[in-house]
Design an enzyme around this catalytic site. Structure first.
Site, PDB file in Angstrom:
ATOM      1  CD  GLU A 153      -6.010 -57.553  47.639  1.00 41.95           C
ATOM      2  OE1 GLU A 153      -5.291 -58.447  47.127  1.00 41.95           O
ATOM      3  OE2 GLU A 153      -7.119 -57.773  48.121  1.00 41.95           O
ATOM      4  CB  CYS A 173      -5.155 -62.075  46.622  1.00 44.15           C
ATOM      5  SG  CYS A 173      -6.103 -61.138  47.830  1.00 44.15           S
TER       6      CYS A 173
END
Length: 297
Positions: free
Chosen positions: A64, A98
Site C-alpha cells: 500500500e 497516503c
C-alpha cells in the site's frame, strides 16, 4: 515509536511487537524463513521490498504505497460542504496520509467561490503542539520531511502557481509548516504530479466531465479519489472511470475494517481489510485421496 512503547507497556497483551527501521525491513523482505510481507509506505521502498522478496524465496507481498489523489468538485456541489471535505482530505495529519486528496479539481462555475472559501477555512486551522487540546495541525514527522515539503512549496512558486496562503515554516522549534494552498495549478507542475506528503493543497480548474476524468487519471498513482456532486449519475460515471482503489462520494477518508483498501498502478499491489485483505494471507491447497470400494469409481 511512542505508540509502540505504550502497547508494549500493556500487561494484558500477550504478543510480540516488532518495531523496525529500514535495515530491519530489508532483512524481513529477504529472509528465507518469512513467507509473507505486507508494507505500507513509499513507492520507492515498495520497489525495494518487492525486489528483495523476488530474489529470496519469492514470498508474496502486499503493498500500500504512495498517492496523488484527485478530489473532484462539480458545479452543482454545496460549496461550503465541498470546502470542508477538501480541507479534511489534504490537511488531516498535516498531509502525511497516503490517501491525501492533494489535487483538488474544481469546475469553473464555482472555482472562484471555492478558492475564496478554501483559504478562509485554512485560516481557521489551529497549529501547535498536537498534545494540547484544540490543536488541529501539528508538525511534520522529521526534519527530512519538513525540508522536502518546503522544497515542493518553492517548486510551486517557481512553476507559476498562485500561493494563496501559507508556504512558510512556523516557530524556531519543531517541524511546523503552515497549511498551504496554491491556485491556478497546472497538471505538469511538480506539485501536481509528485507526492508531497505534506499540508499542500493544489487547486486546479476544469470545464467538462470528460476533461476531469482524463486529468484525474493522469498520474502514476491510483490510491484514492473523491467526487463531490448532488447528481448521483455524475458521481457514478466519474467513480467508475477513475483508476483508483477507493473513491469517496461526498465524503473523504472514511475507512472501515470490512472495506478493502489498496491502489491501482504504482500505488500498490493487493488489498488490506475485508475479505479481499484476508485472501492475501491464505494459500489454496488441494488434497486428493483415493476412496476404496466407492460406488462412484
Amino acid at each position: 515509536m511512542y505508540s509502540s512503547h505504550q502497547i508494549c507497556r500493556a500487561d494484558s497483551l500477550n504478543c510480540t511487537l516488532l518495531c523496525t527501521t529500514g535495515q530491519g525491513g530489508a532483512a524481513i523482505s529477504s529472509h528465507m524463513g518469512i513467507d509473507k510481507v505486507s508494507f505500507t509506505g513509499s513507492t520507492q521502498v515498495g520497489r525495494l521490498i518487492m525486489e528483495a522478496a523476488a530474489k529470496s524465496n519469492l514470498k508474496p507481498v502486499t503493498l500500500e504505497l504512495g498517492g496523488k489523489s484527485p478530489v473532484i468538485v462539480m458545479d452543482d456541489a454545496d460549496v461550503d460542504k465541498a470546502v470542508n471535505i477538501a480541507h479534511l482530505a489534504i490537511f488531516s495529519n498535516m498531509g502525511q496520509v497516503c490517501l491525501a486528496g492533494s489535487r483538488v479539481f474544481v469546475q469553473e462555475g464555482i472555482y472562484d467561490e471555492f478558492v475564496k472559501k478554501a483559504v478562509a477555512r485554512a485560516k481557521q486551522q489551529v497549529v501547535g503542539d498536537p498534545f494540547h487540546p484544540g490543536v488541529q495541525h501539528g508538525p511534520q514527522i522529521d526534519k527530512k520531511q519538513f525540508e522536502k515539503v518546503l522544497e515542493y512549496i518553492q517548486y510551486g512558486k517557481e512553476d507559476g502557481a498562485n500561493l494563496l496562503i501559507g508556504g512558510n515554516s512556523l516557530g524556531d522549534k519543531g517541524f511546523y509548516i503552515e497549511p498551504t494552498i496554491f491556485s491556478d495549478v497546472e497538471d505538469d507542475m511538480q506539485i501536481a504530479k509528485e507526492e508531497i506528503f505534506g499540508p499542500v493543497m493544489s487547486i486546479l480548474k476544469f470545464k467538462t466531465i470528460e476533461e476531469v476524468i482524463e486529468r484525474g487519471n493522469k498520474t502514476i498513482y491510483g490510491l484514492g479519489a473523491g467526487v463531490i456532486t448532488k447528481d448521483i449519475d455524475i458521481a457514478n460515471r466519474i467513480s467508475r472511470s477513475l483508476r483508483a482503489g477507493t473513491v469517496w462520494i461526498n465524503s473523504y477518508l472514511v475507512v472501515s475494517p470490512d472495506a478493502p483498501l489498496g491502489g491501482y498502478k504504482m500505488s500498490g499491489i493487493g488489498r488490506e481489510y475485508g475479505s479481499y485483505g484476508l485472501e492475501n494471507y491464505l494459500q489454496v491447497k488441494c488434497v486428493i485421496t483415493p476412496l476404496q470400494n466407492s460406488p462412484w469409481i
